[in-house]
Scaffold this motif. Structure first.
Motif, PDB file in Angstrom:
ATOM      1  N   SER A  96       0.814  -1.225   0.000  1.00 28.44           N
ATOM      2  CA  SER A  96       0.000   0.000   0.000  1.00 28.44           C
ATOM      3  C   SER A  96       0.849   1.277   0.000  1.00 28.44           C
ATOM      4  CB  SER A  96      -0.964   0.001   1.190  1.00 28.44           C
ATOM      5  OG  SER A  96      -0.235  -0.045   2.405  1.00 28.44           O
ATOM      6  N   ASP A  97       2.155   1.160   0.301  1.00 31.67           N
ATOM      7  CA  ASP A  97       3.057   2.323   0.257  1.00 31.67           C
ATOM      8  C   ASP A  97       3.495   2.673  -1.166  1.00 31.67           C
ATOM      9  OD1 ASP A  97       2.996   2.382   3.034  1.00 31.67           O
ATOM     10  OD2 ASP A  97       4.940   1.370   3.258  1.00 31.67           O
ATOM     11  N   ILE A  98       3.210   1.804  -2.128  1.00 32.57           N
ATOM     12  CA  ILE A  98       3.638   2.056  -3.508  1.00 32.57           C
ATOM     13  C   ILE A  98       2.654   3.015  -4.160  1.00 32.57           C
ATOM     14  CG2 ILE A  98       4.190   1.024  -5.745  1.00 32.57           C
ATOM     15  CD1 ILE A  98       4.755  -1.601  -4.220  1.00 32.57           C
ATOM     16  N   THR A  99       3.135   4.201  -4.469  1.00 33.82           N
ATOM     17  CA  THR A  99       2.316   5.272  -5.028  1.00 33.82           C
ATOM     18  C   THR A  99       3.043   5.887  -6.218  1.00 33.82           C
ATOM     19  OG1 THR A  99       3.371   6.951  -3.652  1.00 33.82           O
ATOM     20  CG2 THR A  99       1.421   5.843  -2.721  1.00 33.82           C
ATOM     21  N   PRO A 100       2.359   6.734  -6.996  1.00 32.02           N
ATOM     22  CA  PRO A 100       3.066   7.460  -8.058  1.00 32.02           C
ATOM     23  C   PRO A 100       4.258   8.249  -7.511  1.00 32.02           C
ATOM     24  CG  PRO A 100       0.715   7.611  -8.429  1.00 32.02           C
ATOM     25  CD  PRO A 100       0.901   6.956  -7.079  1.00 32.02           C
ATOM     26  N   GLN A 101       4.123   8.810  -6.322  1.00 33.96           N
ATOM     27  CA  GLN A 101       5.228   9.574  -5.741  1.00 33.96           C
ATOM     28  C   GLN A 101       6.439   8.678  -5.461  1.00 33.96           C
ATOM     29  OE1 GLN A 101       4.249  11.838  -2.262  1.00 33.96           O
ATOM     30  NE2 GLN A 101       6.323  12.600  -1.999  1.00 33.96           N
ATOM     31  N   SER A 102       6.194   7.439  -5.021  1.00 34.40           N
ATOM     32  CA  SER A 102       7.323   6.534  -4.731  1.00 34.40           C
ATOM     33  C   SER A 102       8.037   6.090  -6.008  1.00 34.40           C
ATOM     34  CB  SER A 102       6.854   5.316  -3.932  1.00 34.40           C
ATOM     35  OG  SER A 102       6.082   4.442  -4.730  1.00 34.40           O
ATOM     36  N   LEU A 103       7.402   6.290  -7.147  1.00 34.26           N
ATOM     37  CA  LEU A 103       7.995   5.933  -8.439  1.00 34.26           C
ATOM     38  C   LEU A 103       8.256   7.170  -9.303  1.00 34.26           C
ATOM     39  CD1 LEU A 103       5.750   2.820  -9.190  1.00 34.26           C
ATOM     40  CD2 LEU A 103       8.166   2.811  -8.516  1.00 34.26           C
ATOM     41  N   SER A 104       8.281   8.337  -8.672  1.00 33.03           N
ATOM     42  CA  SER A 104       8.417   9.593  -9.426  1.00 33.03           C
ATOM     43  C   SER A 104       9.730   9.719 -10.191  1.00 33.03           C
ATOM     44  CB  SER A 104       8.230  10.794  -8.495  1.00 33.03           C
ATOM     45  OG  SER A 104       9.243  10.790  -7.499  1.00 33.03           O
ATOM     46  N   ILE A 105      10.737   8.934  -9.848  1.00 37.01           N
ATOM     47  CA  ILE A 105      12.006   8.962 -10.577  1.00 37.01           C
ATOM     48  C   ILE A 105      11.779   8.687 -12.069  1.00 37.01           C
ATOM     49  CG2 ILE A 105      12.560   6.534 -10.157  1.00 37.01           C
ATOM     50  CD1 ILE A 105      15.510   7.408  -9.925  1.00 37.01           C
ATOM     51  N   ARG A 132      -1.419   2.573 -11.956  1.00 32.43           N
ATOM     52  CA  ARG A 132      -1.324   2.009 -13.307  1.00 32.43           C
ATOM     53  C   ARG A 132      -1.310   3.137 -14.361  1.00 32.43           C
ATOM     54  NH1 ARG A 132      -1.703  -3.136 -14.966  1.00 32.43           N
ATOM     55  NH2 ARG A 132      -2.406  -4.007 -13.012  1.00 32.43           N
ATOM     56  N   ARG A 133      -2.188   4.133 -14.191  1.00 31.01           N
ATOM     57  CA  ARG A 133      -2.222   5.283 -15.122  1.00 31.01           C
ATOM     58  C   ARG A 133      -0.902   6.046 -15.094  1.00 31.01           C
ATOM     59  NH1 ARG A 133      -7.554   5.523 -13.515  1.00 31.01           N
ATOM     60  NH2 ARG A 133      -7.136   6.927 -11.801  1.00 31.01           N
ATOM     61  N   PHE A 134      -0.361   6.242 -13.890  1.00 26.58           N
ATOM     62  CA  PHE A 134       0.909   6.952 -13.769  1.00 26.58           C
ATOM     63  C   PHE A 134       2.013   6.217 -14.533  1.00 26.58           C
ATOM     64  CE2 PHE A 134       5.049   7.174 -11.706  1.00 26.58           C
ATOM     65  CZ  PHE A 134       5.341   8.522 -11.908  1.00 26.58           C
ATOM     66  N   ILE A 135       2.118   4.927 -14.323  1.00 27.49           N
ATOM     67  CA  ILE A 135       3.170   4.145 -14.982  1.00 27.49           C
ATOM     68  C   ILE A 135       2.987   4.204 -16.495  1.00 27.49           C
ATOM     69  CG2 ILE A 135       4.085   1.803 -15.299  1.00 27.49           C
ATOM     70  CD1 ILE A 135       3.448   1.416 -12.241  1.00 27.49           C
ATOM     71  N   ARG A 136       1.758   4.082 -16.949  1.00 24.39           N
ATOM     72  CA  ARG A 136       1.480   4.161 -18.386  1.00 24.39           C
ATOM     73  C   ARG A 136       1.850   5.537 -18.931  1.00 24.39           C
ATOM     74  NH1 ARG A 136      -4.081   3.021 -18.729  1.00 24.39           N
ATOM     75  NH2 ARG A 136      -3.588   1.042 -17.758  1.00 24.39           N
ATOM     76  N   SER A 137       1.633   6.599 -18.138  1.00 23.40           N
ATOM     77  CA  SER A 137       1.936   7.965 -18.592  1.00 23.40           C
ATOM     78  C   SER A 137       3.435   8.191 -18.791  1.00 23.40           C
ATOM     79  CB  SER A 137       1.382   8.999 -17.607  1.00 23.40           C
ATOM     80  OG  SER A 137       2.203   9.068 -16.439  1.00 23.40           O
ATOM     81  N   THR A 138       4.262   7.377 -18.158  1.00 22.93           N
ATOM     82  CA  THR A 138       5.708   7.505 -18.336  1.00 22.93           C
ATOM     83  C   THR A 138       6.184   6.808 -19.606  1.00 22.93           C
ATOM     84  OG1 THR A 138       6.248   5.486 -17.106  1.00 22.93           O
ATOM     85  CG2 THR A 138       6.083   7.549 -15.831  1.00 22.93           C
ATOM     86  N   GLY A 139       5.316   5.967 -20.191  1.00 23.58           N
ATOM     87  CA  GLY A 139       5.681   5.224 -21.385  1.00 23.58           C
ATOM     88  C   GLY A 139       6.114   3.797 -21.107  1.00 23.58           C
TER      89      GLY A 139
END
Length: 175
Positions: A96-105, A132-139
């Protein structure tokens, strides 16, 4: 005809094999696990272990435990983020700690990895639609699996020369 005789011989050996396996004691449970070499398992040429010839500049998961991972002979404790063959500690301690912010790199990393392998811990969990949307938005494409399989998948894709990233919780994480 010879084929049928071979099948009968094999079928007659099964009960003996089952008895032998039942007599063997179960090995004690350990917390450190070695990852199997899938390349070697499925190779017709058993004597050649392709996955052990990974170049020195590439990372290779060699094992995992409930609290961390062994990569290129070094034990790393806790959650890890791997980008461009670089290992970083990663803040999330549970799924549950995995968020778009935690993957912002991944908003700034170039070239963008082709795929992000998300190691969810011991079990696979549904990925939040926002994440899922965030990850897709990065390509990137997303593959969410348990951390053991995430490690093995990373090894194979990295060995193939694919641009792959991994975000992994330790295998002992269950929620």
């Amino acid at each position: 005809m010879a084929m049928g005789g071979g099948r009968q011989k094999i079928a007659s050996m099964v009960p003996h094999l089952v008895k032998t396996l039942r007599k063997q004691p179960l090995s004690p449970t350990t917390t450190n696990h070695t990852l199997p070499s899938l390349r070697r398992t499925f190779s017709l040429y058993d004597q050649i272990n392709l996955i052990d010839t990974v170049p020195d500049d590439q990372l290779r998961f060699q094992g995992y435990s409930d609290t961390g991972f062994t990569i290129n002979g070094t034990i790393y404790e806790g959650s890890l983020l791997i980008v461009e063959n670089k290992i970083m500690t990663w803040a999330p301690k549970k799924f549950s700690d995995i968020t778009p912010q935690s993957l912002s790199i991944f908003q700034v990393v170039r070239p963008v990895p082709e795929i992000l392998i998300l190691g969810c811990g011991r079990n696979i969990f549904p990925v939040d639609p926002e994440l899922r949307r965030f990850i897709r938005s990065t390509g990137m494409k997303l593959e969410a699996v348990d951390s053991r399989n995430a490690s093995s998948t990373y090894n194979i894709l990295n060995e193939e020369g694919r641009h792959v990233a991994a975000a992994l919780l330790p295998y002992g994480v269950e929620s």
